[in-house]
Design a protein around this motif. Structure first.
Motif, PDB file in Angstrom:
ATOM      1  N   ARG A 251      40.514  28.425  37.267  1.00 46.95           N
ATOM      2  CA  ARG A 251      39.461  29.211  37.931  1.00 46.95           C
ATOM      3  C   ARG A 251      38.789  30.141  36.918  1.00 46.95           C
ATOM      4  O   ARG A 251      37.568  30.309  36.942  1.00 46.95           O
ATOM      5  CB  ARG A 251      40.075  30.007  39.081  1.00 46.95           C
ATOM      6  CG  ARG A 251      39.068  30.557  40.055  1.00 46.95           C
ATOM      7  CD  ARG A 251      39.716  31.032  41.338  1.00 46.95           C
ATOM      8  NE  ARG A 251      38.731  31.508  42.292  1.00 46.95           N
ATOM      9  CZ  ARG A 251      38.077  30.737  43.141  1.00 46.95           C
ATOM     10  NH1 ARG A 251      38.309  29.437  43.159  1.00 46.95           N
ATOM     11  NH2 ARG A 251      37.185  31.243  43.978  1.00 46.95           N
TER      12      ARG A 251
ATOM     13  N   LYS B 180      34.810  30.053  36.069  1.00 46.62           N
ATOM     14  CA  LYS B 180      33.971  31.164  36.497  1.00 46.62           C
ATOM     15  C   LYS B 180      33.402  31.999  35.353  1.00 46.62           C
ATOM     16  O   LYS B 180      32.457  32.765  35.567  1.00 46.62           O
ATOM     17  CB  LYS B 180      34.776  32.094  37.416  1.00 46.62           C
ATOM     18  CG  LYS B 180      35.200  31.466  38.739  1.00 46.62           C
ATOM     19  CD  LYS B 180      34.060  31.423  39.715  1.00 46.62           C
ATOM     20  CE  LYS B 180      34.523  30.968  41.079  1.00 46.62           C
ATOM     21  NZ  LYS B 180      33.412  30.983  42.066  1.00 46.62           N
TER      22      LYS B 180
ATOM     23  N   ASP C 125      33.505  37.761  38.344  1.00 45.18           N
ATOM     24  CA  ASP C 125      32.294  37.601  37.549  1.00 45.18           C
ATOM     25  C   ASP C 125      32.458  38.008  36.090  1.00 45.18           C
ATOM     26  O   ASP C 125      31.483  38.057  35.338  1.00 45.18           O
ATOM     27  CB  ASP C 125      31.153  38.416  38.171  1.00 45.18           C
ATOM     28  CG  ASP C 125      31.520  39.894  38.367  1.00 45.18           C
ATOM     29  OD1 ASP C 125      32.661  40.263  38.021  1.00 45.18           O
ATOM     30  OD2 ASP C 125      30.681  40.655  38.884  1.00 45.18           O
TER      31      ASP C 125
END
Length: 329
Positions: A242, A246, A100
């Protein structure tokens, strides 16, 4: 079920089963020799033999934040029971590394470099190096996409997924062709030869759910059961994608990811060119298109339509990432 686990542990590993706790990844077993995790791996026998050798080499070279495979009584890295493969491993920390924030990806990139560097000297009978594998795969998928488009044009009766393919056909064909050219310019075949000689591997599942951290914040790597003989750059390319997906990433963040990785696994000019090819190749979209049309289009699944649309959008990140890496070379 406990009877089966008890039998596997005793017949396969000579351990007494004292009870267990089910987890998302397997069964944490209390045994007379301490805690072990019993798993049903996703990889093939060959990939498990390679994974065992990879883990042994990593531990030998000082990279120990992994869950080693325990050998069976017969010396195998897995046990077969009723045609199902099982592995017995160390228990990993339970907390997954969150995805996150940019900071966790920066930490993950450094660990990835450490892990790849830790494979130096790896030699495994299960290794299957092929200097034509990735260029061959790229060319094959591009050819398949062209055939699918020609078949659709002959029918002239387009469904929603046909129209989505038509919309993205030209840019993705160009990206796939450029990816092949970048692999060639970067010296992919020579890089594979060097990797086979010096020792290397590709994890193929390096992401948040495979990464765990303990109470000290140390990162552990699991999910080795799909590793293969491929350039480690493929792991880096997927992890960069990724990261971009993200987080609210930018060119500075990508540069820092490469810097953290390169502290332990330096990247040459050729490596960066190959990396650009891996980043710009529309792998997910082409794979899903192939999957859909190979099933002979029994129906237009809304779920598949959504997956393809999301994959097409995600491939935009590949182009952006490739441009960032190119400018930084």
């Amino acid at each position: 079920m406990e009877d089966i686990n008890e039998k596997i542990l005793w017949e396969g590993y000579g351990l007494r089963f004292r009870g267990g706790t089910r987890t998302r990844t397997g069964l944490i077993c209390r045994t007379d020799m301490g805690l072990r995790e019993l798993k049903k791996p996703r990889g093939s026998e060959e990939s498990l033999y390679l994974a065992f050798d990879v883990k042994e080499q990593l531990r030998k070279n000082g990279f120990r934040n992994i869950s080693r495979f325990y050998r069976t009584l017969e010396g195998e890295p897995f046990y077969r029971y009723d045609s199902v493969l099982y592995t017995l491993e160390d228990v990993m920390p339970s907390e997954s590394l969150p995805e996150d924030s940019a900071d966790t990806f920066l930490r993950g990139a450094e660990v990835l470099g450490q892990m790849h560097h830790g494979a130096r000297g790896l030699q495994s009978e299960a290794a299957r190096w092929d200097g034509e594998r990735l260029p061959g795969l790229y060319a094959k998928r591009r050819s398949e996409l062209a055939k699918i488009r020609r078949r659709n044009d002959k029918r002239r009766n387009y469904d929603a997924i046909d129209l989505l393919l038509i919309r993205h056909y030209d840019p993705f064909m160009e990206q796939a062709a450029l990816a092949e050219e970048l692999l060639r310019k970067g010296g992919y075949q020579n890089a594979v030869d060097r990797a086979a000689e010096t020792g290397a591997f590709c994890h193929n599942a390096y992401k948040g759910e495979a990464l765990r951290q303990n109470e000290k914040g140390e990162i552990f790597v699991g999910s080795f059961d799909k590793c293969s003989s491929e350039l480690p750059l493929a792991d880096l390319a997927r992890y960069l994608r990724r990261y971009f997906k993200k987080t609210a990433s930018n060119a500075e963040g990508v540069a820092k990811m490469l810097e953290n990785y390169g502290k332990h696994q330096p990247l040459s000019a050729g490596d960066l060119t190959i990396l650009q090819g891996m980043l710009i190749y529309p792998e997910k979209f082409l794979r899903l298109v192939n999957e859909y049309y190979n099933k002979r289009r029994a129906c237009v699944s809304p779920a598949m339509q959504e997956r393809l649309a999301a994959a097409a959008k995600e491939e935009e990140n590949g182009r952006i990432l490739r441009d960032i890496v190119k400018k930084g070379c």
